[in-house]
Design an enzyme around this catalytic site. Structure first.
Site, mmCIF file in Angstrom:
data_model
loop_
_atom_site.group_PDB
_atom_site.id
_atom_site.type_symbol
_atom_site.label_atom_id
_atom_site.label_comp_id
_atom_site.label_asym_id
_atom_site.label_seq_id
_atom_site.Cartn_x
_atom_site.Cartn_y
_atom_site.Cartn_z
ATOM 1 N N ALA A 1 38.939 37.430 32.236
ATOM 2 C CA ALA A 1 40.036 36.859 31.233
ATOM 3 C C ALA A 1 40.071 37.645 30.036
ATOM 4 O O ALA A 1 41.153 37.570 29.369
ATOM 5 C CB ALA A 1 40.117 35.392 31.496
ATOM 6 N N GLY B 1 39.787 40.736 29.961
ATOM 7 C CA GLY B 1 40.128 42.184 30.244
ATOM 8 C C GLY B 1 41.482 42.479 29.581
ATOM 9 O O GLY B 1 42.648 41.594 29.628
ATOM 10 N N ILE C 1 44.013 44.019 31.342
ATOM 11 C CA ILE C 1 45.003 43.562 32.503
ATOM 12 C C ILE C 1 44.911 42.382 32.513
ATOM 13 O O ILE C 1 46.055 41.336 32.622
ATOM 14 C CB ILE C 1 44.562 44.385 33.915
ATOM 15 C CG1 ILE C 1 44.828 46.153 33.521
ATOM 16 C CG2 ILE C 1 45.770 44.059 34.908
ATOM 17 C CD1 ILE C 1 44.222 46.822 34.798
ATOM 18 N N THR D 1 39.972 40.058 39.256
ATOM 19 C CA THR D 1 40.372 41.376 38.494
ATOM 20 C C THR D 1 38.923 41.674 37.997
ATOM 21 O O THR D 1 38.821 43.058 37.438
ATOM 22 C CB THR D 1 41.352 41.128 37.427
ATOM 23 O OG1 THR D 1 40.658 40.361 36.170
ATOM 24 C CG2 THR D 1 42.647 40.357 37.741
ATOM 25 N N TYR E 1 32.137 55.018 39.166
ATOM 26 C CA TYR E 1 33.441 53.806 39.268
ATOM 27 C C TYR E 1 34.190 53.965 40.470
ATOM 28 O O TYR E 1 34.495 52.886 41.135
ATOM 29 C CB TYR E 1 34.192 54.046 38.122
ATOM 30 C CG TYR E 1 35.552 53.318 37.756
ATOM 31 C CD1 TYR E 1 35.484 51.833 37.589
ATOM 32 C CD2 TYR E 1 36.706 53.845 38.109
ATOM 33 C CE1 TYR E 1 36.776 51.091 37.575
ATOM 34 C CE2 TYR E 1 37.777 52.897 38.004
ATOM 35 C CZ TYR E 1 37.959 51.675 37.900
ATOM 36 O OH TYR E 1 39.057 50.826 37.872
ATOM 37 N N LYS F 1 34.859 50.690 43.317
ATOM 38 C CA LYS F 1 36.002 50.179 43.593
ATOM 39 C C LYS F 1 36.340 50.131 44.869
ATOM 40 O O LYS F 1 36.856 49.572 45.568
ATOM 41 C CB LYS F 1 37.217 50.733 42.745
ATOM 42 C CG LYS F 1 37.356 50.462 41.107
ATOM 43 C CD LYS F 1 37.140 49.163 40.824
ATOM 44 C CE LYS F 1 38.457 48.411 40.996
ATOM 45 N NZ LYS F 1 38.200 46.777 40.657
ATOM 46 N N PRO G 1 46.421 49.470 41.143
ATOM 47 C CA PRO G 1 46.889 50.119 39.972
ATOM 48 C C PRO G 1 46.504 51.666 39.957
ATOM 49 O O PRO G 1 45.293 51.860 40.174
ATOM 50 C CB PRO G 1 46.723 49.453 38.896
ATOM 51 C CG PRO G 1 45.991 48.127 39.322
ATOM 52 C CD PRO G 1 45.618 48.295 40.688
ATOM 53 N N VAL G 2 47.392 52.552 39.402
ATOM 54 C CA VAL G 2 46.969 53.822 39.103
ATOM 55 C C VAL G 2 46.426 53.753 37.507
ATOM 56 O O VAL G 2 45.968 52.693 37.129
ATOM 57 C CB VAL G 2 47.952 54.932 39.174
ATOM 58 C CG1 VAL G 2 48.232 55.145 40.577
ATOM 59 C CG2 VAL G 2 49.089 54.555 38.572
HETATM 60 P P1 NAP Z 1 38.500 45.666 30.981
HETATM 61 O O1 NAP Z 1 39.408 45.488 29.972
HETATM 62 O O2 NAP Z 1 37.144 46.424 30.857
HETATM 63 O O3 NAP Z 1 38.460 44.305 31.964
HETATM 64 C C1 NAP Z 1 37.119 44.285 32.677
HETATM 65 C C2 NAP Z 1 37.099 42.705 32.857
HETATM 66 O O4 NAP Z 1 35.943 42.508 33.680
HETATM 67 C C3 NAP Z 1 36.403 42.254 31.689
HETATM 68 O O5 NAP Z 1 36.935 40.743 31.592
HETATM 69 C C4 NAP Z 1 34.919 42.239 31.698
HETATM 70 O O6 NAP Z 1 34.195 41.222 30.886
HETATM 71 C C5 NAP Z 1 34.798 41.657 32.987
HETATM 72 N N1 NAP Z 1 33.344 42.090 33.722
HETATM 73 C C6 NAP Z 1 32.994 43.495 33.668
HETATM 74 N N2 NAP Z 1 31.741 43.282 34.348
HETATM 75 C C7 NAP Z 1 31.416 42.039 34.386
HETATM 76 C C8 NAP Z 1 30.483 41.011 35.100
HETATM 77 N N3 NAP Z 1 29.159 41.774 35.302
HETATM 78 N N4 NAP Z 1 30.517 39.928 35.081
HETATM 79 C C9 NAP Z 1 31.720 39.088 34.696
HETATM 80 N N5 NAP Z 1 32.719 39.901 34.387
HETATM 81 C C10 NAP Z 1 32.568 41.174 33.971
HETATM 82 O O7 NAP Z 1 39.437 46.716 32.267
HETATM 83 P P2 NAP Z 1 40.761 46.482 32.738
HETATM 84 O O8 NAP Z 1 41.192 47.859 32.559
HETATM 85 O O9 NAP Z 1 41.461 45.313 32.321
HETATM 86 O O10 NAP Z 1 40.443 46.384 34.393
HETATM 87 C C11 NAP Z 1 40.620 45.072 35.076
HETATM 88 C C12 NAP Z 1 40.867 45.499 36.591
HETATM 89 O O11 NAP Z 1 41.499 46.473 36.983
HETATM 90 C C13 NAP Z 1 39.251 46.017 36.946
HETATM 91 O O12 NAP Z 1 38.805 45.697 38.331
HETATM 92 C C14 NAP Z 1 39.562 47.648 36.994
HETATM 93 O O13 NAP Z 1 38.674 48.248 37.999
HETATM 94 C C15 NAP Z 1 41.044 47.743 37.384
HETATM 95 N N6 NAP Z 1 41.990 48.618 37.261
HETATM 96 C C16 NAP Z 1 41.848 49.048 36.013
HETATM 97 C C17 NAP Z 1 42.842 50.581 35.669
HETATM 98 C C18 NAP Z 1 43.119 50.797 34.566
HETATM 99 O O14 NAP Z 1 43.457 51.975 34.268
HETATM 100 N N7 NAP Z 1 42.638 50.122 33.309
HETATM 101 C C19 NAP Z 1 43.421 50.950 36.921
HETATM 102 C C20 NAP Z 1 43.000 50.457 38.291
HETATM 103 C C21 NAP Z 1 42.333 49.367 38.356
HETATM 104 P P3 NAP Z 1 33.722 41.425 29.461
HETATM 105 O O15 NAP Z 1 35.024 41.533 28.332
HETATM 106 O O16 NAP Z 1 32.530 40.437 29.313
HETATM 107 O O17 NAP Z 1 33.153 42.637 29.300
#
Ligand code: NAP
Length: 342
Positions: A10, A12, A14, A86, A161, A165, A190-191
């Site tokens: 939460a 993150g 997204i 997520t 990465y 995924k 998502p892209v």
């Molecule tokens: P983000 O801001 O880095 O969020 C990642 C989230 O995952 C954070 O809440 C983080 O917690 C949590 N997390 C990471 N490692 C963890 C662990 N070991 N245990 C529990 N929580 C953990 O990234 P985002 O861009 O919002 O991405 C969210 C999702 O969308 C991910 O699955 C990512 O692969 C996917 N996605 C992102 C994009 C993009 O361009 N941003 C594109 C496609 C897909 P902390 O805050 O504590 O680190």
């Protein structure tokens, strides 16, 4: 009818947008955090976005969960109707050991699904990625990837990465197929996500926009990214929830692909006072820079490629009409400048 969602990760970029959408649609949200210390921060970020609703703290609570640990998952599912998974590590640079990303992504996904199954939760929305789709070659004359494509994680040059995924989404579908046939899984893919963050914890993707706005690079590598706005990504999660016919499907959420220099042109037009370059760097030079710059190194496999992703299924199944890639770049840039981040 209001439902209770467990939204993992939460904190993150997204997930906070997803929480805003869910709460404004009248649902209850349990957000997972790695530490309860961040609960107040998340409440304070979400509060201003509650469209006229004052009961946020009655409809939002938190659970402490780590993707790499068993503790708390069973309790976190108590009273939950839907799992929105997520959380996944998304660092700017790739680790030395691929397993540092693969293990939390895959094991965390299976932990979440097993705990959901144990609690009798049938509906799951998984935030996967185009990384699980685009890392292969388009062989049959098509000009864009679609949901039938799967990344080959063994292809040379595949980043940790991308592997994480791909393997996590594969694991989810296999789990549902073999161990939980009643479970209704939708994967949202998502892209590259841009658009306005809700706070300074905006993860990795906006760092590309930061880099452009800082204007320190004399030339830009010839990278191209299919882009989607974070507000559309969140809306896609909500609509997938509202449309049970999306169960069993992967859904790419994407507007169009822009070259890095095209993103820079959008930013330059909006911020004429800044020294933003739009010059293209020769690929050979970028290959050499990648030897020294881990951020560049992690995206070298896409150098010179103009990968496109189809949003036909998202338009059809979710009824989404996407915010333009240019507006997503614009909104990210405007937020970073207004917040004084660059
Ligand atoms: P983000 O801001 O880095 O969020 C990642 C989230 O995952 C954070 O809440 C983080 O917690 C949590 N997390 C990471 N490692 C963890 C662990 N070991 N245990 C529990 N929580 C953990 O990234 P985002 O861009 O919002 O991405 C969210 C999702 O969308 C991910 O699955 C990512 O692969 C996917 N996605 C992102 C994009 C993009 O361009 N941003 C594109 C496609 C897909 P902390 O805050 O504590 O680190």
């Amino acid at each position: 009818m209001p439902q209770t969602m467990l939204v993992t990760g939460a904190t993150g970029f997204i997930a906070k947008h997803i929480a805003v959408k869910l709460l404004n649609a009248g649902h209850f949200v349990r957000g997972s955090l790695r530490s309860m210390d961040r609960a107040t921060e998340v409440i304070e970020v979400l509060q201003p976005h509650m469209a006229g609703r004052r009961d946020l703290t009655e409809r939002l609570d938190f659970a402490v969960l780590d993707l790499a640990r068993d503790a708390g998952w069973v309790e976190a599912m108590d009273g939950v109707d839907v799992l929105m998974h997520t959380a996944s590590p998304f660092p700017m640079t790739q680790p030395k050991d691929d397993n540092d990303l693969i293990r939390p992504a895959v094991d965390g996904t299976l932990r979440a699904l097993r705990a959901a199954q144990g609690a009798g939760i049938k509906r799951v929305i998984l935030t996967s990625s185009s990384a699980a789709i685009i890392g292969t070659d388009l062989s049959d004359g098509r000009d864009r990837y679609d949901e039938g494509d799967w990344t080959n994680p063994d292809r040379p040059g595949t980043t940790a990465y991308t592997k994480s995924k791909t393997l996590a989404e594969r694991a989810a579908w296999e789990f549902v197929t073999h161990e939980a046939p009643d479970m209704q899984l939708t994967a949202i893919n998502p892209v590259f996500v841009l658009g306005p963050p809700l706070d300074k914890h905006y993860g990795t993707s906006l760092q590309v926009i930061e880099r452009c706005l800082r204007g320190k690079d004399p030339m830009l590598p010839q990278f191209a990214f299919p882009i989607v706005d974070v507000r559309d990504v969140a809306e896609a999660h909500l609509r997938a929830l509202e449309r049970p016919e999306t169960a069993g499907h992967r859904i790419i959420v994407a507007d169009k692909t822009l070259w890095f220099h095209e993103m820079a042109e959008v930013l330059k037009a909006d911020h004429p006072d800044r020294k933003i370059t739009t010059r293209k760097a020769p690929n050979a030079l970028v290959q050499v820079l990648g030897l020294f710059d881990p951020a560049i190194r992690s995206i070298l496999p896409t150098l010179g490629r103009f990968d496109q992703a189809s949003n036909a299924r998202a338009r059809d199944m979710l009824g989404l009409d996407f915010i333009s890639a240019e507006d997503a770049v614009r909104a990210a840039g405007a937020w970073l400048v207004e917040d004084g981040r660059v």
